[in-house]
Design an enzyme around this catalytic site. Structure first.
Site, PDB file in Angstrom:
ATOM      1  N   HIS A 170      41.922  17.286   6.954  1.00 47.63           N
ATOM      2  CA  HIS A 170      43.164  17.417   6.669  1.00 47.63           C
ATOM      3  C   HIS A 170      43.220  17.690   5.241  1.00 47.63           C
ATOM      4  O   HIS A 170      42.406  16.783   4.375  1.00 47.63           O
ATOM      5  CB  HIS A 170      43.914  15.992   7.021  1.00 47.63           C
ATOM      6  CG  HIS A 170      45.322  15.812   6.252  1.00 47.63           C
ATOM      7  ND1 HIS A 170      46.073  17.030   6.296  1.00 47.63           N
ATOM      8  CD2 HIS A 170      45.672  15.032   5.885  1.00 47.63           C
ATOM      9  CE1 HIS A 170      47.273  16.576   5.817  1.00 47.63           C
ATOM     10  NE2 HIS A 170      47.245  15.497   5.428  1.00 47.63           N
ATOM     11  N   CYS A 229      50.665  13.452   9.513  1.00 49.32           N
ATOM     12  CA  CYS A 229      49.720  14.469   8.930  1.00 49.32           C
ATOM     13  C   CYS A 229      48.687  14.491  10.485  1.00 49.32           C
ATOM     14  O   CYS A 229      47.780  15.426  10.332  1.00 49.32           O
ATOM     15  CB  CYS A 229      48.945  13.938   7.906  1.00 49.32           C
ATOM     16  SG  CYS A 229      50.118  13.991   6.455  1.00 49.32           S
ATOM     17  N   ASN A 234      49.343  20.116   0.498  1.00 50.63           N
ATOM     18  CA  ASN A 234      49.247  19.342   1.810  1.00 50.63           C
ATOM     19  C   ASN A 234      50.166  19.685   2.851  1.00 50.63           C
ATOM     20  O   ASN A 234      51.455  19.582   2.528  1.00 50.63           O
ATOM     21  CB  ASN A 234      49.331  18.060   1.383  1.00 50.63           C
ATOM     22  CG  ASN A 234      49.483  17.062   2.524  1.00 50.63           C
ATOM     23  OD1 ASN A 234      49.403  17.189   3.879  1.00 50.63           O
ATOM     24  ND2 ASN A 234      49.098  15.432   2.429  1.00 50.63           N
TER      25      ASN A 234
END
Ligand code: UT7
Length: 311
Positions: free
Chosen positions: A236, A112, A266
């Site tokens: 994020h 990520c 996500n």
């Protein structure tokens, strides 16, 4: 040479998977998912749509926004943990799709935090004057590695792509400071086994809250700025509770943080560029605003950037 963003684009698959859809697939509830993560729905790519296809759509939009042609690209960096196949890389596939004949190409694997790693790597080539245009893309088809029998992870992820063209920008604008980091000892907390994502949510949560806050403060200090100078935060998009903790560390009001987690879940390396495009299009980011971008992910990895917006 200051390196900054010349243009951005994003792509999200059309198919929407809501929390209510998930209720029918596993023992979960809209209430639990919304309260614990902030996610309401996510996008899922069709079987014949792969990371290279989503990367292509986002990249085309970024090139258009930057007003450059594919032949102008010197290097393509694609951050992904869900490539179409181990090799050739998504970056090479994208080079072919775009017709970016001059461009070197490689994938970046930092989960990520991948977009942060790609952006910082790109900026070094610009800062030295070696290259003028680096296309960076964060793209994931996480639905292809989601264990639909594991409610701990299945409710969290979504598919999508975000892209940016990195190039020289005027004095005082662009990347002001950065931090990249990794802690391989935390690898067992978040990884992919042969087929699926496996996660120790509690440990990742604790790490994320601590690291996102610290890295954000570090890049602000490294840039010689104070909290008062920060206009906008792009964290994020993993979990609204983690994002809120970062926002509170920077003492920013709610409207000064990019938020797409409720509608896209996500999307790993794609989440920061998607959230930036979203905020920009909504008029929340303007020239000379100082942004903090911050991400974390499996590895464990992390990265943060302080950036003054504008060319
Ligand atoms: O990009 C990086 C990717 N990873 C992350 O960002 C993950 C970071 N971690 C998190 O976001 C949180 O850990 C979660 C949202 C994943 C979970 O929240 P938590 O506060 O850590 O909850 P937990 O895992 O300790 O689970 C609490 C309860 C458990 O039930 P019991 O044992 O208390 O009866 C779980 O079984 O919630 C249960 N649970 C669920 N219930 C309904 C776990 N997943 C679900 C679910 N629906 N989907």
């Amino acid at each position: 040479m200051n390196a900054g963003i010349l243009g951005m684009g994003r792509y999200l698959p059309e198919k929407v998977l809501t929390n209510f859809d998930l209720e029918k697939m596993m023992d979960t509830s809209d209430e639990w998912i919304r309260t614990m993560t902030g996610i309401e729905e996510r996008r899922i790519a069709s079987d014949d749509c792969h990371s290279s296809d989503m990367a292509y759509e986002a990249a085309k939009a970024a090139l258009k926004d930057a007003e450059i042609n594919a032949e102008d690209i010197d290097l393509i960096l694609v951050a992904t943990v869900t490539p179409d196949q181990p090799f050739p890389t998504v970056a090479c596939m994208l080079q072919e799709k775009l017709g970016a004949k001059k461009a070197a190409a490689m994938d970046v694997s930092a989960a990520c935090a991948g977009f942060m790693y790609a952006m910082i790597t790109a900026s070094q080539f610009i800062a030295t004057g070696a290259y003028r245009h680096v296309l960076i893309v964060g793209v994931e088809k996480l639905s292809s590695v989601t264990n639909w029998n594991d409610r701990n992870t299945a409710v969290l992820f979504g598919d999508g792509a975000g892209a940016a063209v990195i190039g020289p920008v005027s004095e005082g604008r662009g990347i002001l400071s950065f931090e990249l980091g990794a802690d391989g000892t935390g690898g067992p907390h978040l990884y992919q086994n042969e087929d699926h994502i496996v996660m120790n949510g509690r440990e990742v949560f604790k790490f994320a809250v601590r690291q996102m806050g610290e890295s954000s403060l570090n890049v602000i200090e490294k840039a010689g700025l104070t909290l008062d100078d920060i206009d906008f935060l792009v964290p994020h998009q993993a979990n609204i509770r983690i994002m809120e903790a970062s926002r509170e560390r920077l003492k920013l009001p709610v409207e000064k943080m990019a938020k797409t987690v409720h509608k896209y879940g996500n999307t790993s390396s794609a989440s920061i560029p998607i959230a930036m495009v979203d905020a920009y299009e909504a008029g929340k980011i303007k020239d000379d605003d100082v942004l903090v971008l911050v991400g974390f992910g499996g590895g464990l990895t992390w990265g943060a950037i302080a950036l003054r917006w504008g060319k």
